[in-house]
Design a protein around this motif. Structure first.
Motif, PDB file in Angstrom:
ATOM      1  N   VAL A  74       0.852  -1.398   0.099  1.00 28.29           N
ATOM      2  CA  VAL A  74      -0.122   0.117  -0.036  1.00 28.29           C
ATOM      3  C   VAL A  74       0.915   1.379   0.083  1.00 28.29           C
ATOM      4  O   VAL A  74       0.522   2.278  -0.754  1.00 28.29           O
ATOM      5  CB  VAL A  74      -1.128   0.094   1.220  1.00 28.29           C
ATOM      6  N   ARG A  75       1.886   1.174   0.743  1.00 26.47           N
ATOM      7  CA  ARG A  75       3.006   2.416   0.834  1.00 26.47           C
ATOM      8  C   ARG A  75       3.571   2.600  -0.824  1.00 26.47           C
ATOM      9  O   ARG A  75       3.937   3.771  -0.992  1.00 26.47           O
ATOM     10  CB  ARG A  75       3.867   2.293   1.725  1.00 26.47           C
ATOM     11  N   GLY A  76       3.426   1.627  -1.536  1.00 29.39           N
ATOM     12  CA  GLY A  76       4.085   1.779  -2.822  1.00 29.39           C
ATOM     13  C   GLY A  76       2.857   2.405  -3.948  1.00 29.39           C
ATOM     14  O   GLY A  76       3.310   2.655  -4.946  1.00 29.39           O
ATOM     15  N   ILE A  77       1.740   2.401  -3.469  1.00 26.72           N
ATOM     16  CA  ILE A  77       0.936   3.137  -4.381  1.00 26.72           C
ATOM     17  C   ILE A  77       0.969   4.721  -4.611  1.00 26.72           C
ATOM     18  O   ILE A  77       0.932   5.312  -3.597  1.00 26.72           O
ATOM     19  CB  ILE A  77      -0.824   2.786  -3.874  1.00 26.72           C
ATOM     20  N   PRO A  78       1.110   5.014  -5.644  1.00 31.27           N
ATOM     21  CA  PRO A  78       1.546   6.553  -6.049  1.00 31.27           C
ATOM     22  C   PRO A  78       0.506   7.434  -5.615  1.00 31.27           C
ATOM     23  O   PRO A  78      -0.785   7.247  -5.789  1.00 31.27           O
ATOM     24  CB  PRO A  78       2.093   6.428  -7.625  1.00 31.27           C
ATOM     25  N   TYR A  79       0.886   8.680  -5.061  1.00 34.54           N
ATOM     26  CA  TYR A  79      -0.026   9.577  -4.979  1.00 34.54           C
ATOM     27  C   TYR A  79      -1.015   9.877  -6.087  1.00 34.54           C
ATOM     28  O   TYR A  79      -0.629   9.870  -7.258  1.00 34.54           O
ATOM     29  CB  TYR A  79       0.642  10.849  -4.736  1.00 34.54           C
ATOM     30  N   ASP A 135     -12.695  12.315   0.709  1.00 33.81           N
ATOM     31  CA  ASP A 135     -12.079  13.988   0.548  1.00 33.81           C
ATOM     32  C   ASP A 135     -10.737  13.630   0.446  1.00 33.81           C
ATOM     33  O   ASP A 135     -10.027  14.694  -0.433  1.00 33.81           O
ATOM     34  CB  ASP A 135     -12.202  14.466   1.948  1.00 33.81           C
ATOM     35  N   LEU A 136      -9.724  12.658   0.781  1.00 34.44           N
ATOM     36  CA  LEU A 136      -8.378  12.419   0.576  1.00 34.44           C
ATOM     37  C   LEU A 136      -8.412  12.060  -0.887  1.00 34.44           C
ATOM     38  O   LEU A 136      -7.312  12.568  -1.481  1.00 34.44           O
ATOM     39  CB  LEU A 136      -8.003  11.194   1.670  1.00 34.44           C
ATOM     40  N   LEU A 137      -9.004  11.425  -1.466  1.00 36.71           N
ATOM     41  CA  LEU A 137      -9.145  10.829  -2.910  1.00 36.71           C
ATOM     42  C   LEU A 137      -9.105  12.070  -3.766  1.00 36.71           C
ATOM     43  O   LEU A 137      -8.585  12.251  -4.612  1.00 36.71           O
ATOM     44  CB  LEU A 137      -9.932   9.747  -3.149  1.00 36.71           C
ATOM     45  N   GLY A 138     -10.279  13.023  -3.405  1.00 34.09           N
ATOM     46  CA  GLY A 138     -10.349  14.233  -4.012  1.00 34.09           C
ATOM     47  C   GLY A 138      -9.306  15.033  -3.915  1.00 34.09           C
ATOM     48  O   GLY A 138      -9.115  15.795  -5.042  1.00 34.09           O
ATOM     49  N   LEU A 139      -8.625  15.311  -2.746  1.00 31.91           N
ATOM     50  CA  LEU A 139      -7.746  16.201  -2.826  1.00 31.91           C
ATOM     51  C   LEU A 139      -6.313  15.688  -3.569  1.00 31.91           C
ATOM     52  O   LEU A 139      -5.850  16.565  -4.439  1.00 31.91           O
ATOM     53  CB  LEU A 139      -6.854  16.173  -1.185  1.00 31.91           C
ATOM     54  N   GLU A 140      -6.096  14.570  -3.446  1.00 31.70           N
ATOM     55  CA  GLU A 140      -4.858  13.817  -4.554  1.00 31.70           C
ATOM     56  C   GLU A 140      -5.504  14.029  -6.021  1.00 31.70           C
ATOM     57  O   GLU A 140      -4.558  14.498  -6.624  1.00 31.70           O
ATOM     58  CB  GLU A 140      -4.776  12.364  -4.036  1.00 31.70           C
ATOM     59  N   ARG A 141      -6.461  13.787  -6.312  1.00 36.53           N
ATOM     60  CA  ARG A 141      -7.015  13.874  -7.657  1.00 36.53           C
ATOM     61  C   ARG A 141      -6.954  15.449  -8.035  1.00 36.53           C
ATOM     62  O   ARG A 141      -6.254  15.561  -9.344  1.00 36.53           O
ATOM     63  CB  ARG A 141      -8.444  13.539  -7.800  1.00 36.53           C
ATOM     64  N   ARG A 142      -7.207  16.521  -7.292  1.00 35.60           N
ATOM     65  CA  ARG A 142      -7.081  17.804  -7.714  1.00 35.60           C
ATOM     66  C   ARG A 142      -5.698  18.155  -7.840  1.00 35.60           C
ATOM     67  O   ARG A 142      -5.247  18.826  -8.931  1.00 35.60           O
ATOM     68  CB  ARG A 142      -8.000  18.767  -6.813  1.00 35.60           C
ATOM     69  N   ILE A 143      -4.896  17.988  -6.961  1.00 37.71           N
ATOM     70  CA  ILE A 143      -3.412  18.145  -6.663  1.00 37.71           C
ATOM     71  C   ILE A 143      -2.748  17.712  -7.965  1.00 37.71           C
ATOM     72  O   ILE A 143      -1.773  18.307  -8.704  1.00 37.71           O
ATOM     73  CB  ILE A 143      -2.621  17.821  -5.359  1.00 37.71           C
ATOM     74  N   LYS A 144      -3.047  16.304  -8.240  1.00 30.21           N
ATOM     75  CA  LYS A 144      -2.481  15.757  -9.281  1.00 30.21           C
ATOM     76  C   LYS A 144      -2.988  16.217 -10.516  1.00 30.21           C
ATOM     77  O   LYS A 144      -1.867  16.487 -11.523  1.00 30.21           O
ATOM     78  CB  LYS A 144      -2.571  14.291  -9.508  1.00 30.21           C
ATOM     79  N   LYS A 145      -3.841  16.743 -10.926  1.00 26.32           N
ATOM     80  CA  LYS A 145      -4.625  17.141 -12.158  1.00 26.32           C
ATOM     81  C   LYS A 145      -3.773  18.743 -12.274  1.00 26.32           C
ATOM     82  O   LYS A 145      -3.462  19.007 -13.399  1.00 26.32           O
ATOM     83  CB  LYS A 145      -5.904  17.501 -12.174  1.00 26.32           C
ATOM     84  N   ASN A 146      -3.661  19.414 -11.108  1.00 25.59           N
ATOM     85  CA  ASN A 146      -2.963  20.739 -11.210  1.00 25.59           C
ATOM     86  C   ASN A 146      -1.618  20.610 -11.529  1.00 25.59           C
ATOM     87  O   ASN A 146      -0.847  21.503 -12.269  1.00 25.59           O
ATOM     88  CB  ASN A 146      -3.300  21.433 -10.225  1.00 25.59           C
ATOM     89  N   ARG A 147      -0.912  19.598 -10.808  1.00 22.71           N
ATOM     90  CA  ARG A 147       0.622  19.222 -11.349  1.00 22.71           C
ATOM     91  C   ARG A 147       0.902  18.927 -12.744  1.00 22.71           C
ATOM     92  O   ARG A 147       1.852  19.545 -13.308  1.00 22.71           O
ATOM     93  CB  ARG A 147       0.981  18.241 -10.266  1.00 22.71           C
ATOM     94  N   LEU A 148      -0.040  18.457 -13.352  1.00 22.38           N
ATOM     95  CA  LEU A 148      -0.081  17.756 -14.708  1.00 22.38           C
ATOM     96  C   LEU A 148      -0.302  19.209 -15.805  1.00 22.38           C
ATOM     97  O   LEU A 148       0.390  18.910 -16.814  1.00 22.38           O
ATOM     98  CB  LEU A 148      -0.802  16.701 -15.281  1.00 22.38           C
ATOM     99  N   LYS A 149      -1.039  19.952 -15.198  1.00 27.27           N
ATOM    100  CA  LYS A 149      -1.149  21.226 -16.218  1.00 27.27           C
ATOM    101  C   LYS A 149      -0.121  22.138 -16.109  1.00 27.27           C
ATOM    102  O   LYS A 149       0.077  22.862 -17.081  1.00 27.27           O
ATOM    103  CB  LYS A 149      -2.550  21.942 -15.405  1.00 27.27           C
ATOM    104  N   ALA A 150       0.763  22.056 -14.989  1.00 28.96           N
ATOM    105  CA  ALA A 150       1.794  23.066 -14.741  1.00 28.96           C
ATOM    106  C   ALA A 150       2.754  22.830 -15.706  1.00 28.96           C
ATOM    107  O   ALA A 150       2.943  21.806 -16.353  1.00 28.96           O
ATOM    108  CB  ALA A 150       2.263  23.150 -13.402  1.00 28.96           C
TER     109      ALA A 150
END
Length: 150
Positions: A74-79, A135-150
């Motif tokens: 489980v620790r190996g599952i990426p953000y 909420d945790l999954l939503g946070l990670e989804r939003r942050i990952k999406k924003n990182r990909l846009k940058a």
């Protein structure tokens, strides 16, 4: 080394932890008697400024017990990504129900990101409230999406 205990917030949810300089021993959703804030890395993660907690150690994933093996998978599952209980079970050499039981007893959620493990047909469970997992999954989804846009 003295164990510190503190509480912070993740949206509406109080998040508490107990740690020393080397290990995080426990993370739980609810208040603590500690008057320190949360570990700085946990605070950064919950604010969306840190993408993993791999620098933090949990005694739960040490050793060769079935639970420890599951926790390392489980620790190996990426953000921002997820695995099903079945996929974790296959990687750990056990059954999906065993994975669910181990994750239910996970003493250090966030450090061992059990919220990233989902069912094949639904989001699965989360103690104490499924909305925290959402909420945790939503946070990670939003942050990952924003990182990909940058």
């Amino acid at each position: 080394m003295a164990i510190k205990e503190g509480t912070g917030r993740f949206g509406l949810w109080p998040v508490s932890a107990a740690w020393d300089e080397q290990y995080v021993y426990r993370v739980w959703f609810g208040h603590s008697d500690g008057d320190d804030g949360l570990h700085p890395m946990i605070t950064e993660y919950l604010a969306g400024r840190r993408y993993d907690l791999l620098d933090l150690l949990s005694p739960a994933d040490e050793g060769e017990s079935t639970s420890a093996v599951i926790y390392r998978v489980v620790r190996g599952i990426p953000y921002g990504e997820m695995m099903t209980y079945g996929e974790v079970a296959a990687a750990a050499g056990t059954h999906p129900r065993v994975v669910g039981g181990a994750l239910r007893r996970n003493p250090t959620p966030l450090v061992i990101p059990c919220h990233r493990v989902v069912g094949e047909k639904d989001i699965g469970g989360f103690t104490p409230d499924i909305r925290i997992k959402e909420d945790l999954l939503g946070l990670e989804r939003r942050i990952k999406k924003n990182r990909l846009k940058a």
